[in-house]
Enzyme design. Structure first.
Site, PDB file in Angstrom:
ATOM      1  N   ASP A 139       1.327  -1.617   0.107  1.00 40.11           N
ATOM      2  CA  ASP A 139       0.204  -0.006  -0.313  1.00 40.11           C
ATOM      3  C   ASP A 139       0.966   1.283  -0.268  1.00 40.11           C
ATOM      4  O   ASP A 139       1.672   1.705   1.253  1.00 40.11           O
ATOM      5  CB  ASP A 139      -0.836  -0.156   0.975  1.00 40.11           C
ATOM      6  CG  ASP A 139      -1.777   1.223   1.297  1.00 40.11           C
ATOM      7  OD1 ASP A 139      -1.815   2.052   0.723  1.00 40.11           O
ATOM      8  OD2 ASP A 139      -2.257   1.274   2.185  1.00 40.11           O
TER       9      ASP A 139
ATOM     10  N   LYS B 167       2.423  10.742  -3.668  1.00 39.23           N
ATOM     11  CA  LYS B 167       1.908  10.100  -4.314  1.00 39.23           C
ATOM     12  C   LYS B 167       0.775  11.383  -4.913  1.00 39.23           C
ATOM     13  O   LYS B 167       0.605  11.347  -5.830  1.00 39.23           O
ATOM     14  CB  LYS B 167       0.554   9.251  -3.558  1.00 39.23           C
ATOM     15  CG  LYS B 167      -0.156   8.901  -3.992  1.00 39.23           C
ATOM     16  CD  LYS B 167      -0.544   7.612  -2.885  1.00 39.23           C
ATOM     17  CE  LYS B 167      -2.304   7.041  -3.080  1.00 39.23           C
ATOM     18  NZ  LYS B 167      -2.128   6.068  -2.131  1.00 39.23           N
TER      19      LYS B 167
ATOM     20  N   GLU C 104      -7.298   0.672  -4.521  1.00 38.23           N
ATOM     21  CA  GLU C 104      -7.336   0.917  -3.097  1.00 38.23           C
ATOM     22  C   GLU C 104      -8.737   0.421  -2.489  1.00 38.23           C
ATOM     23  O   GLU C 104      -8.647  -0.563  -1.422  1.00 38.23           O
ATOM     24  CB  GLU C 104      -7.121   1.487  -2.204  1.00 38.23           C
ATOM     25  CG  GLU C 104      -5.530   2.500  -2.968  1.00 38.23           C
ATOM     26  CD  GLU C 104      -5.023   3.753  -2.667  1.00 38.23           C
ATOM     27  OE1 GLU C 104      -5.903   4.190  -1.934  1.00 38.23           O
ATOM     28  OE2 GLU C 104      -4.449   4.004  -2.453  1.00 38.23           O
TER      29      GLU C 104
ATOM     30  N   ASP D  26     -13.254   5.761   2.586  1.00 40.50           N
ATOM     31  CA  ASP D  26     -11.883   5.532   3.239  1.00 40.50           C
ATOM     32  C   ASP D  26     -11.684   7.318   3.555  1.00 40.50           C
ATOM     33  O   ASP D  26     -11.181   8.171   3.365  1.00 40.50           O
ATOM     34  CB  ASP D  26     -10.999   5.322   1.469  1.00 40.50           C
ATOM     35  CG  ASP D  26      -9.563   5.205   2.470  1.00 40.50           C
ATOM     36  OD1 ASP D  26      -8.836   5.918   3.192  1.00 40.50           O
ATOM     37  OD2 ASP D  26      -9.013   5.029   1.241  1.00 40.50           O
TER      38      ASP D  26
END
Ligand code: AMP
Length: 610
Positions: free
Chosen positions: A10, A72, A171, A193
């Protein structure tokens, strides 16, 4: 070298971590200190050396220009895409000739892929050290909303780090895999999330083990940080009220405030209040207790924003909230009770929270890795529950609610009560196993039912419900029926148990069957004896003078014998005999009490009324 080994990674905006599939199911890879999360931060020292993770993050305060985080957000993007983000980034970002981005650290230019590769290499070498093997293949997760360029950049980062990226996985899909939802036939899943800096929700469909993303929605600038800021604002405005509006907050104080606010927020997920104490110099200290209610009032609007995104995602997927079959929670901020409550209310079902929300994506990546490797996935087939499930009862016995080999999904409930007058909380200890004593069973989790209004012992009715669903997720809830107070916990009942371990646990229960039954019977008899002794004491207090001297002597002697046997005797038959003798000796008291009740009921009534 093992050609089939694939690491699940992850690669997060804030933290990264890896997982693999052990014989007992997916597990995250931890360092010697037990930590699994590697902060996704890369720091460059003037001497050219590079550090990653926690030491790099510590570097950020003293050298922000040479500390790169949130890379990211830059992956696969052009300079035009990240204008909004640029104001937040203290390090230098420039366009490259091909329209992509370079990060300029002290004159050295890095692509986001290269920086991500530094993080991936660190994650890889930690895993290699922990597992004592060399690793060349990985599955890496990305947000569902990543476009092709962002996915390709992630793949390239893996390649630069020396990893053959077998699959880029969404994800939310990984989170659903961690909960075994790939085994669902034709279901719709919402994955909510809520992390530190971002929020997203995805609606997936699954059929025949294949996931499809139906819609995604969210806000890349909404996260737990916003909730921290609410508390910081509350504290700073009160400090100014108390100590003067002109008070300034130097960077060190601001940093401390941020840390205190986050710590208070985290505490409020578990407790009703949290106290913050800030040293302001010159002997001044600000102290404030913040209640969960206050926090929820301030956090509420952010939570409602996330709910609004969920509604939009549902609309885009042309679904109603009730069409969603399962809800999975990901990200640290989903530990907040208000978040769980509001998400549960929206979808009309309890969201899955059993797996650590910071680890669930990496665990799912490991599951995907094994599916790809074609090696056998640990499937403790959960068509039946392999071991009994229950709670610890008074005296340390295991009270089973769901027996082993019950077909799942299944549900069971039982009423319990308190044993002490005025008891306002009860600990619920969830157990798994076949043995009769709690200490010989496997502890699955604990929670507390609090704020029970004070009542005499035995008056509260605590209704405990076990709900084991088809994926092996156990929901245990406790509700005090008179006051309506509730508490619950969610557990993955099958996690970390191999077939061999289950067999061993079952076999041990046979080996110890006789001694266990005796021990359980002793506990029950001791509890019952304690109840009888308490009742005798109360009755003596109220109507002690109804007995003759001889009756009273007999009762005193029987009570003393029972007390001695309760503590010192391991023979259930002997204890039973002493209990029965005390009960018999209390007979005159019992009769007197009965007469009293009848007198009261009959008062003012004629015989014909009965
Ligand atoms: P993630 O990005 O998923 O690692 O989430 C990190 C965020 O979760 C941070 O804002 C943390 O403050 C928050 N967080 C972690 N644990 C808790 C907790 N128990 N209660 C509330 N927020 C938490």
């Amino acid at each position: 070298m093992d050609e089939t080994f694939i690491l699940g990674i992850d690669l997060g905006t804030t933290n990264s971590l890896a997982a693999w599939l052990t014989q007992d199911g997916p597990e995250v890879i931890r360092d010697a200190g037990g930590g699994a999360l590697v902060p996704s931060v890369v720091a460059f020292s003037p001497d050219g050396s590079v550090t990653v993770g926690a030491p790099a993050r510590a570097h950020a305060v003293e050298n922000p220009l040479a500390t790169v985080y949130s890379v990211k957000r830059l992956m696969g993007r052009g300079i035009g895409d990240i204008r909004g983000d640029m104001t937040f980034l203290p390090y230098a970002v420039e366009p490259a000739d091909d329209g992509t981005i370079r990060v300029n650290v002290q004159g050295r230019r890095f692509s986001p892929q290269e920086l991500s590769a530094i993080i991936l290499r660190d994650v890889k070498s930690r895993a290699e050290a922990a597992l004592d093997r060399s690793i060349t293949q990985a599955v890496i997760t990305v947000p569902a909303y990543f476009d092709d360029a962002q996915r390709q950049a992630t793949r390239d980062a893996g390649r630069i780090a020396g990893l053959d990226v077998k699959r880029i996985v969404n994800e939310p899909t990984a989170a659903a895999l961690a909960y075994g939802l790939d085994r669902k036939e034709d279901a719709r899943i919402a994955v909510y999330d809520f992390g530190g800096g971002t929020f997203d929700v995805s609606i997936l469909s699954v059929a025949g083990g294949v996931f499809q993303v139906l819609s995604t929605n969210g806000d890349t600038q909404l996260g737990g940080d916003d909730l921290d800021r609410e508390l910081i604002d509350l504290i700073t405005s009160e400090i100014r009220e108390e100590f003067g509006q002109e008070l300034s907050f130097p960077p060190a104080t601001r940093q401390a405030l941020r840390a205190f606010a986050e710590a208070a927020k985290i505490r409020l997920s578990e407790f009703d209040s949290a106290t913050v104490e800030v040293a302001l110099g010159k002997g001044r200290t600000f102290r404030r207790t913040i209640t969960r209610r206050e926090f929820e009032q301030r956090a509420g609007r952010w939570v409602e924003h996330t709910i609004e995104h969920c509604r939009r995602a549902l609309a885009d997927a042309a679904l109603q909230p009730g069409d969603v079959d399962e809800v999975v929670m990901v990200g640290g901020s989903t530990r907040i009770p208000l978040v769980q409550k509001r998400v549960g209310e929206l979808f009309g079902r309890t969201p899955y929270t059993a797996i650590n929300p910071d680890e669930v994506v990496a665990l799912g990546a490991a599951v995907q890795a094994v599916i790809l490797a074609g090696t056998h996935r640990d499937t403790l087939l959960l068509d039946v529950t392999p071991l009994s499930l229950g709670i610890e009862t008074l005296g340390g016995a295991m009270g089973k609610l769901i027996m082993r080999n019950t077909t799942i999904p299944c549900q069971a409930a039982e009423d319990f009560t308190t044993y002490v007058d005025g008891q306002t909380s009860v600990d619920i200890h969830v157990l798994q196993g076949e043995r009769e004593l709690a200490k010989d069973c496997r502890s699955l989790g604990k929670f507390q039912l609090r704020d029970i209004p004070p009542m005499p012992a035995s008056m509260p009715r605590i209704h405990v419900t076990f709900l084991l669903d088809a994926n092996g997720i156990l929901n245990v809830s406790a509700r005090e029926q008179r006051s309506g107070q509730e508490a619950s916990v969610q557990i993955t009942a099958a996690r970390g148990l191999s077939k061999e371990q289950v067999d061993t646990m079952v076999n041990e229960s046979y080996v110890h069957a006789v001694e266990d039954m005796t021990a359980h019977r002793l506990i029950d008899l001791r509890n019952e004896s304690a109840r009888i002794l308490g009742a005798i004491e109360k009755a003596l207090h109220r109507a002690g003078d109804v007995m003759s001297d001889a009756q009273r002597r007999l009762l005193d002697s029987a009570v003393n014998t029972l007390r001695e046997k309760m503590d010192g005797c391991d023979d259930p038959d002997e204890l039973y005999a002493a209990m029965a003798a005390a009960n018999d000796a209390a007979d005159p008291l019992t009769r007197a009490q009965l007469d009293e009740v009848i007198r009261k009921t009959a008062k003012g009534k004629k015989l014909d009324d009965f």
